[in-house]
Design a protein around this motif. Sequence first.
Motif, PDB file in Angstrom:
ATOM      1  N   LEU A   1      98.572  29.918  29.787  1.00 42.40           N
ATOM      2  CA  LEU A   1      98.497  31.132  30.585  1.00 42.40           C
ATOM      3  C   LEU A   1      99.330  32.269  30.008  1.00 42.40           C
ATOM      4  N   ASP A   2     100.400  31.937  29.279  1.00 42.42           N
ATOM      5  CA  ASP A   2     101.294  32.960  28.722  1.00 42.42           C
ATOM      6  C   ASP A   2     101.835  33.901  29.790  1.00 42.42           C
ATOM      7  N   ASN A   3     102.078  33.358  30.968  1.00 41.98           N
ATOM      8  CA  ASN A   3     102.652  34.142  32.068  1.00 41.98           C
ATOM      9  C   ASN A   3     103.293  33.152  33.027  1.00 41.98           C
ATOM     10  N   GLN A   4     104.619  33.121  33.065  1.00 42.86           N
ATOM     11  CA  GLN A   4     105.316  32.138  33.887  1.00 42.86           C
ATOM     12  C   GLN A   4     105.031  32.333  35.365  1.00 42.86           C
TER      13      GLN A   4
ATOM     14  N   LEU B   1     102.764  30.044  40.183  1.00 45.30           N
ATOM     15  CA  LEU B   1     101.860  30.116  41.332  1.00 45.30           C
ATOM     16  C   LEU B   1     100.959  28.894  41.395  1.00 45.30           C
ATOM     17  N   VAL B   2     100.451  28.460  40.249  1.00 42.21           N
ATOM     18  CA  VAL B   2      99.578  27.288  40.215  1.00 42.21           C
ATOM     19  C   VAL B   2     100.363  26.010  40.498  1.00 42.21           C
ATOM     20  N   GLU B   3     101.557  25.884  39.902  1.00 42.50           N
ATOM     21  CA  GLU B   3     102.291  24.619  39.967  1.00 42.50           C
ATOM     22  C   GLU B   3     103.123  24.454  41.233  1.00 42.50           C
ATOM     23  N   THR B   4     103.657  25.533  41.777  1.00 40.80           N
ATOM     24  CA  THR B   4     104.521  25.420  42.961  1.00 40.80           C
ATOM     25  C   THR B   4     104.012  26.241  44.131  1.00 40.80           C
ATOM     26  N   GLY B   5     102.852  26.850  44.001  1.00 36.57           N
ATOM     27  CA  GLY B   5     102.253  27.576  45.110  1.00 36.57           C
ATOM     28  C   GLY B   5     102.937  28.908  45.400  1.00 36.57           C
ATOM     29  N   ALA B   6     102.481  29.515  46.489  1.00 36.57           N
ATOM     30  CA  ALA B   6     103.023  30.824  46.871  1.00 36.57           C
ATOM     31  C   ALA B   6     104.504  30.738  47.205  1.00 36.57           C
ATOM     32  N   LEU B   7     104.932  29.637  47.811  1.00 37.49           N
ATOM     33  CA  LEU B   7     106.351  29.501  48.161  1.00 37.49           C
ATOM     34  C   LEU B   7     107.228  29.430  46.915  1.00 37.49           C
ATOM     35  N   GLY B   8     106.786  28.685  45.921  1.00 36.90           N
ATOM     36  CA  GLY B   8     107.563  28.561  44.694  1.00 36.90           C
ATOM     37  C   GLY B   8     107.655  29.878  43.946  1.00 36.90           C
ATOM     38  N   LEU B   9     106.552  30.615  43.902  1.00 37.82           N
ATOM     39  CA  LEU B   9     106.577  31.916  43.230  1.00 37.82           C
ATOM     40  C   LEU B   9     107.523  32.869  43.952  1.00 37.82           C
ATOM     41  N   ALA B  10     107.448  32.883  45.281  1.00 39.95           N
ATOM     42  CA  ALA B  10     108.341  33.750  46.056  1.00 39.95           C
ATOM     43  C   ALA B  10     109.801  33.366  45.829  1.00 39.95           C
ATOM     44  N   ALA B  11     110.088  32.073  45.724  1.00 39.03           N
ATOM     45  CA  ALA B  11     111.466  31.623  45.499  1.00 39.03           C
ATOM     46  C   ALA B  11     111.962  32.007  44.113  1.00 39.03           C
ATOM     47  N   LEU B  12     111.088  31.920  43.101  1.00 40.89           N
ATOM     48  CA  LEU B  12     111.476  32.297  41.744  1.00 40.89           C
ATOM     49  C   LEU B  12     111.794  33.789  41.661  1.00 40.89           C
ATOM     50  N   VAL B  13     110.929  34.594  42.253  1.00 47.13           N
ATOM     51  CA  VAL B  13     111.192  36.038  42.275  1.00 47.13           C
ATOM     52  C   VAL B  13     112.431  36.330  43.122  1.00 47.13           C
ATOM     53  N   GLY B  14     112.579  35.590  44.226  1.00 50.12           N
ATOM     54  CA  GLY B  14     113.694  35.819  45.136  1.00 50.12           C
ATOM     55  C   GLY B  14     115.044  35.572  44.501  1.00 50.12           C
ATOM     56  N   ILE B  15     115.148  34.558  43.653  1.00 55.18           N
ATOM     57  CA  ILE B  15     116.449  34.278  43.037  1.00 55.18           C
ATOM     58  C   ILE B  15     116.827  35.382  42.054  1.00 55.18           C
ATOM     59  N   ALA B  16     115.829  35.941  41.356  1.00 54.03           N
ATOM     60  CA  ALA B  16     116.110  37.038  40.430  1.00 54.03           C
ATOM     61  C   ALA B  16     116.519  38.297  41.188  1.00 54.03           C
ATOM     62  N   VAL B  17     115.823  38.579  42.277  1.00 48.28           N
ATOM     63  CA  VAL B  17     116.160  39.748  43.090  1.00 48.28           C
ATOM     64  C   VAL B  17     117.561  39.589  43.680  1.00 48.28           C
TER      65      VAL B  17
ATOM     66  N   PHE C   1     105.239  35.082  28.816  1.00 47.54           N
ATOM     67  CA  PHE C   1     104.947  33.733  28.323  1.00 47.54           C
ATOM     68  C   PHE C   1     105.522  32.732  29.320  1.00 47.54           C
ATOM     69  N   ASP C   2     105.219  31.452  29.114  1.00 40.37           N
ATOM     70  CA  ASP C   2     105.680  30.413  30.036  1.00 40.37           C
ATOM     71  C   ASP C   2     107.145  30.097  29.739  1.00 40.37           C
ATOM     72  N   ALA C   3     108.018  30.978  30.195  1.00 45.62           N
ATOM     73  CA  ALA C   3     109.428  30.955  29.806  1.00 45.62           C
ATOM     74  C   ALA C   3     110.136  29.666  30.182  1.00 45.62           C
ATOM     75  N   LEU C   4     109.806  29.086  31.329  1.00 49.82           N
ATOM     76  CA  LEU C   4     110.519  27.896  31.786  1.00 49.82           C
ATOM     77  C   LEU C   4     110.145  26.646  31.001  1.00 49.82           C
ATOM     78  N   SER C   5     109.175  26.769  30.108  1.00 52.47           N
ATOM     79  CA  SER C   5     108.806  25.640  29.253  1.00 52.47           C
ATOM     80  C   SER C   5     109.603  25.628  27.950  1.00 52.47           C
ATOM     81  N   PHE C   6     110.410  26.661  27.732  1.00 50.49           N
ATOM     82  CA  PHE C   6     111.173  26.785  26.494  1.00 50.49           C
ATOM     83  C   PHE C   6     112.657  26.668  26.811  1.00 50.49           C
TER      84      PHE C   6
END
Length: 407
Positions: free
Chosen positions: A309-312, A317-333, A372-377
């Motif tokens: 996908l080249d987009n983490q 979103l696919v691997e952890t759903g809407a909740l996981g995406l919101a949590a990932l963005v939330g920790i950065a914010v 890119f899929d940053a968490l894979s590196f």
Amino acid sequence: MVLLAIPSNRAIEPLGGAGVPAVLLALILLPWWGWYTAQREVGLLPAPIQPVRVAMMILLVCIVASYAAGSQRPLSEPESNALNLGLLKALSFLSILAVANDGIPSKERLIHFLRWCCLLCGMYAALGVVQFVTGQSFVESISIPGLTVSDFGALQERGGFNRPSSTARNPLEYAYVLAMFFPIAVTLALNDKKQNVLMRWFPVAAIATAAALSVSRSAIVGVAVATLVLAPFWTPGVRRKAAVAALGLLGVVWILVPGMMSTLFNLFGDDDPGVDSRTDSYAVVWSFWQLDPVFGRGFGTFLPGYRILDNQYLLTLVETGALGLAALVGIAVTASFVAIKARTSYSHPLFRNLGPGLAASVVAGVVLTGFFDALSFPQAAGTLFLILGLCGAFWRLKDAIPGAGHG
């Protein structure tokens, strides 16, 4: 040192993806952090509210929920292994962030640690410059007992130029690390008067030069974003000097490396296969996300064989759903907010400017995480969660007494 000095593609082969030295070290530190936190004296306990650590716990809960959801459906053997590896990687992310958040005992130690991080990143960047000039990796000849090479290849090429990667797995990971450390290095160079001039400005010069010679859209965008976040906190004089320095660097590159400037401009052209590949993934992501919209299919289970996908964010979103995406963005914010907020509690100019520097680092990482899929590196993920944890430490130490905490 473990994260950047050891090539990112080295691992203990029987352990697979969990055999990367930086991941193993993080997993070792996790129980140590838990025991240390549990047995600390009351007087040494951190502030009651740790926003960044709380946000990380929420993300971990979402990843565990996606693990449970993924376990409920039939899994192929590669998916099952990836699901278990994903949980271990999530624990390593927690460990890196938690140790950085809670393990730095004083403001002075925080600055001391950041100096070494920037120096190491400067050396990391300098190796990339040498790779660009010579066309030699130098990393491939490094043999570390017990570690095997997982996916090392020759230096990549773009537009007739070598694409350096230093000790990273690929040029994208290299660009990510450069962009995240750049604003911190600039902040220390401008405000850390206790260091000599060479030690302060070497990391800045090395990282800026490496970004300009990286032949990477990500490096240019990351450094530009970090600079845009920092600029409002600079004095007019500093902004003018920064503009002159940037133009000077571009002029030197234009003179010494013929064709580089046109290649850099072409990276942002309308017809780019890399951009087309990312946008073409939206339909695929939508079809997978509809199957598990809340908790996802399991962190780590969308294998590269399905599609890269080249987009983490899409991958999350696919691997952890809407909740996981919101949590990932939330920790950065959360990390960016507390870094900016905490600066008002510091009186020393170095610390007041360090808050925007840390926030700019997070913002640069947030932007490039979509490239890119940053968490894979390992290096990209390790750098991201290290900086997030340092934002938490900056918040925790805002009320600390200067000079305390060295015991």
